[in-house]
Design a protein around this motif. Structure first.
Motif, mmCIF file in Angstrom:
data_model
loop_
_atom_site.group_PDB
_atom_site.id
_atom_site.type_symbol
_atom_site.label_atom_id
_atom_site.label_comp_id
_atom_site.label_asym_id
_atom_site.label_seq_id
_atom_site.Cartn_x
_atom_site.Cartn_y
_atom_site.Cartn_z
ATOM 1 N N PRO A 63 0.840 -1.209 0.000
ATOM 2 C CA PRO A 63 0.000 0.000 0.000
ATOM 3 C C PRO A 63 0.869 1.250 0.000
ATOM 4 N N VAL A 64 0.472 2.252 -0.749
ATOM 5 C CA VAL A 64 1.227 3.493 -0.857
ATOM 6 C C VAL A 64 0.247 4.652 -0.822
ATOM 7 N N ASP A 65 0.675 5.750 -0.210
ATOM 8 C CA ASP A 65 -0.193 6.921 -0.103
ATOM 9 C C ASP A 65 0.689 8.147 0.001
ATOM 10 N N THR A 66 0.063 9.314 -0.142
ATOM 11 C CA THR A 66 0.757 10.591 -0.009
ATOM 12 C C THR A 66 0.308 11.260 1.278
ATOM 13 N N PHE A 67 1.260 11.936 1.939
ATOM 14 C CA PHE A 67 0.996 12.552 3.231
ATOM 15 C C PHE A 67 1.530 13.971 3.231
ATOM 16 N N LEU A 68 1.009 14.752 4.192
ATOM 17 C CA LEU A 68 1.418 16.140 4.378
ATOM 18 C C LEU A 68 1.808 16.310 5.835
ATOM 19 N N ARG A 69 3.020 16.792 6.072
ATOM 20 C CA ARG A 69 3.495 16.993 7.433
ATOM 21 C C ARG A 69 3.252 18.450 7.834
ATOM 22 N N TYR A 70 2.409 18.614 8.856
ATOM 23 C CA TYR A 70 2.042 19.951 9.317
ATOM 24 C C TYR A 70 2.244 20.022 10.821
ATOM 25 N N ASN A 71 3.150 20.932 11.254
ATOM 26 C CA ASN A 71 3.460 21.105 12.679
ATOM 27 C C ASN A 71 3.871 19.781 13.325
ATOM 28 N N GLY A 72 4.663 19.002 12.617
ATOM 29 C CA GLY A 72 5.150 17.742 13.151
ATOM 30 C C GLY A 72 4.153 16.607 13.125
ATOM 31 N N THR A 73 2.955 16.833 12.578
ATOM 32 C CA THR A 73 1.917 15.797 12.514
ATOM 33 C C THR A 73 1.718 15.369 11.070
ATOM 34 N N ARG A 74 1.701 14.056 10.842
ATOM 35 C CA ARG A 74 1.501 13.524 9.501
ATOM 36 C C ARG A 74 0.016 13.348 9.235
ATOM 37 N N GLN A 75 -0.439 13.968 8.158
ATOM 38 C CA GLN A 75 -1.843 13.885 7.768
ATOM 39 C C GLN A 75 -1.925 13.450 6.312
ATOM 40 N N SER A 318 8.582 11.741 -4.480
ATOM 41 C CA SER A 318 8.113 12.850 -3.641
ATOM 42 C C SER A 318 8.396 14.203 -4.276
ATOM 43 N N ARG A 319 9.286 14.238 -5.277
ATOM 44 C CA ARG A 319 9.542 15.492 -5.990
ATOM 45 C C ARG A 319 8.312 15.971 -6.743
ATOM 46 N N LEU A 320 7.383 15.073 -7.044
ATOM 47 C CA LEU A 320 6.186 15.461 -7.778
ATOM 48 C C LEU A 320 5.159 16.157 -6.895
ATOM 49 N N LEU A 321 5.385 16.198 -5.590
ATOM 50 C CA LEU A 321 4.432 16.778 -4.650
ATOM 51 C C LEU A 321 4.952 18.101 -4.134
ATOM 52 N N ASP A 322 4.122 18.736 -3.297
ATOM 53 C CA ASP A 322 4.506 19.985 -2.659
ATOM 54 C C ASP A 322 5.682 19.739 -1.722
ATOM 55 N N GLY A 323 6.369 20.824 -1.363
ATOM 56 C CA GLY A 323 7.562 20.677 -0.541
ATOM 57 C C GLY A 323 7.310 20.013 0.797
ATOM 58 N N ARG A 324 6.133 20.217 1.382
ATOM 59 C CA ARG A 324 5.818 19.606 2.675
ATOM 60 C C ARG A 324 5.178 18.232 2.539
ATOM 61 N N ALA A 325 4.832 17.812 1.344
ATOM 62 C CA ALA A 325 4.174 16.524 1.121
ATOM 63 C C ALA A 325 5.209 15.490 0.685
ATOM 64 N N PHE A 326 4.867 14.228 0.891
ATOM 65 C CA PHE A 326 5.770 13.145 0.523
ATOM 66 C C PHE A 326 4.950 11.888 0.285
ATOM 67 N N MET A 327 5.563 10.942 -0.428
ATOM 68 C CA MET A 327 4.952 9.642 -0.702
ATOM 69 C C MET A 327 5.618 8.609 0.178
ATOM 70 N N LYS A 328 4.829 7.636 0.657
ATOM 71 C CA LYS A 328 5.373 6.638 1.573
ATOM 72 C C LYS A 328 4.654 5.311 1.375
ATOM 73 N N PHE A 329 5.447 4.234 1.323
ATOM 74 C CA PHE A 329 4.912 2.880 1.275
ATOM 75 C C PHE A 329 4.607 2.405 2.694
ATOM 76 N N ASN A 330 3.597 1.582 2.814
ATOM 77 C CA ASN A 330 3.229 0.998 4.101
ATOM 78 C C ASN A 330 3.764 -0.426 4.149
ATOM 79 N N VAL A 331 4.876 -0.607 4.883
ATOM 80 C CA VAL A 331 5.504 -1.926 4.966
ATOM 81 C C VAL A 331 4.648 -2.896 5.767
#
Length: 514
Positions: A63-75, A318-331
């Motif tokens: 599973p893979v999804d994109t997340f946004l880190r805001y104030n140290g919290t991943r959303q 993750s370069r395709l997303l905003d600077g605060r966003a990133f892509m991550k696989f769920n191991v």
């Protein structure tokens, strides 16, 4: 050719290393084992194919999804990018990342071209790495990619991921090229086994004939011998040589040459090259199939084999997303097949307080339940908002000791950070038994009852006997001794208790009744 003879200039052709390498058997140099190994032909080796499939399938199906880190919290980043689910028309997410990993493991490079339109990213296309040339701009030093000798692609429109890059190189090195001698030996062993059973002969040798034979006669003799023995169906048939001819064996038996051991060792070597546990390739050597070693090999497989690829792919995409966003696989998706281990991990998360029931329901694609968003603490498995009950209990014990020692109740509560609590007026059980307390008039428990005390002291009488003396004793008049004790009159004492508006005892006044 004539131009080279009459002109001194050297003819230039659009040819590169990738073009020569893509020629395959027509150009590649054979290994010392006598086999030719190219990137595509390496997949014909069973162990190489198995390693590539294990790694590519394990990562591409996560599973893979994109997340946004805001104030140290991943959303979660919503809306979810369209290119993550459908990178290219007709190509699914699993197939896309599978191509990326196969390209990495065979060529050492993965080139993903980014196609854009007015709405953003239109498609992500995985290119054939053998057709991509890398260079740098002489002024800006930015990477420039040329595909199929005609399409120039800028660095902003290319995701270039490498497996192992030497200092100063732009392209990654292919493990197939670096260890082709090991792969060539494995390929030679497979071809030898195939030819051994295909020809149906247990060994090769020469036919000795006492006389001289012409070329045609020698050919007829060999063809006649092979006609009766070549092929699987003709194997182990008896042969007849006449005219004084004799067959001399020139090869070594498979058992003597340790043919099977060599094939097993070749599989272990390939597993070591791809960092895949031998147990995943079906190696049944002692120690490789025990439960503990297989379990630890699976953990090491995730940590040391899959994690480097995951990190590189996540960083590149993750370069395709905003600077605060990133892509991550769920191991954690690797545990999907092990229900017992998955539920054990969920139970640990609930008891440790970092997972709620609804968090687990979302991971298991189950509907949420009412009240399932509350997090629980491990001490008593209560609501996390009541986690300070144990601390309040300890502070109340300290406050009780200080108040019974005579400290001001309000000052004690303020020093311990406890809120002010209204008192009911009932005295402590250490001051008055609860059975004698009147709940209607608890003040009476502090009144001290008074009573008159009359003490009667007996009079003391002293009798003096004169000693016997011959001399007439003088007359001594001793007055009668009377002892009087005056005891002051005891008057009753009245005790008055003063209270504040909250009913708490403020002062106790004692007054003697006149």
């Amino acid at each position: 050719m004539l131009s080279r003879l009459f002109n001194g200039d050297t003819e230039k052709r659009a040819i590169s290393y990738q073009t020569l390498f893509a020629l395959g058997d027509g150009f590649a140099v054979s290994t010392n084992a006598g086999t030719v190994i190219t990137q595509q032909d390496s997949l014909k080796i069973e162990a190489v194919y198995s390693c590539v499939r294990i790694i590519a399938d394990s990562i591409s199906t996560l599973p893979v999804d994109t997340f946004l880190r805001y104030n140290g919290t991943r959303q979660p980043l919503r809306p979810r990018p369209q290119w993550l689910d459908t990178p290219e028309s007709g190509v699914s997410r699993i197939e896309h990342f599978q191509q990326v990993l196969v390209s990495l493991m065979l060529n050492g490079n993965s080139f993903t071209r980014i196609l854009r339109d007015d709405q953003g990213i239109a498609a992500l296309i995985v290119l054939n790495p053998e057709k991509v040339q890398c260079s740098r701009d002489q002024i800006t030093r930015r990477p420039i990619y040329v595909y199929d000798n005609r399409d120039v692609i800028q660095a902003a429109d290319m995701i270039h991921i490498t497996e192992m890059r030497l200092p100063g190189d732009m392209r990654g090195r292919s493990r197939i090229d670096l260890i082709k001698e090991n792969l060539g030996l494995a390929r030679a062993l497979e071809e030898f086994a195939a030819r051994f059973f295909g020809q149906g002969s247990s060994a090769s040798g020469i036919i000795e004939f006492p006389g001289n034979l012409s070329r045609e006669q020698a050919k007829d003799l060999v063809d006649g011998f092979e006609e009766g023995h070549r092929g699987l169906r003709r194997s182990h048939r008896p042969g007849i040589l006449f005219g004084g001819a004799r067959f001399t064996k020139t090869t070594v038996d498979n058992d003597s040459a340790q043919f099977l051991e060599s094939r097993k060792f070749a599989v272990e070597e390939i597993a070591r090259i791809f960092r895949v546990p031998p147990s995943m390739l079906g190696v049944t050597t002692p120690g490789a199939m025990s439960y503990a070693s297989v379990e630890m090999n699976s953990i090491h497989f995730v940590q040391h084999t899959l994690r480097p690829y995951l990190e590189k792919i996540e960083e590149g995409y993750s370069r395709l997303l905003d600077g605060r966003a990133f892509m991550k696989f769920n191991v954690d998706g690797l545990l999907r097949g092990d229900q017992a281990s998955r539920y054990t991990a969920f139970s640990t998360g609930i008891q440790s307080g970092f997972l709620s029931i609804n968090d687990i329901h979302r991971l298991e694609d189950m509907p949420p339940v009412e009240g399932g968003d509350a997090y629980r603490v491990p001490l008593a498995n209560v609501d996390i908002n009541a986690a300070n009950l144990a601390e309040i209990d300890r502070k109340s014990i300290i406050a009780q000791r200080l108040i019974l020692s005579g400290f001001d109740p309000e000052a004690v509560l303020a020093s311990l950070g406890l809120p002010a609590v209204a008192h009911t007026g009932v005295p402590s059980s250490s001051l008055q038994p609860l059975a004698s307390v009147n709940p209607i008039n608890p003040q009476a428990a502090y009144d001290v009852k008074s009573q008159d005390m009359n003490i009667t002291m007996p009079e003391m009488v002293l009798n003096y006997t004169p000693p016997p003396v011959n001399i007439p004793a003088p007359i001594i008049n001793v007055p009668e001794t009377v002892v009087r004790i005056n005891i002051p009159e005891q008057r009753p004492t009245i005790r008055t208790v003063e209270r504040d508006s909250n009913g708490r005892i403020v002062n106790i006044i004692e007054k003697v009744e006149e």
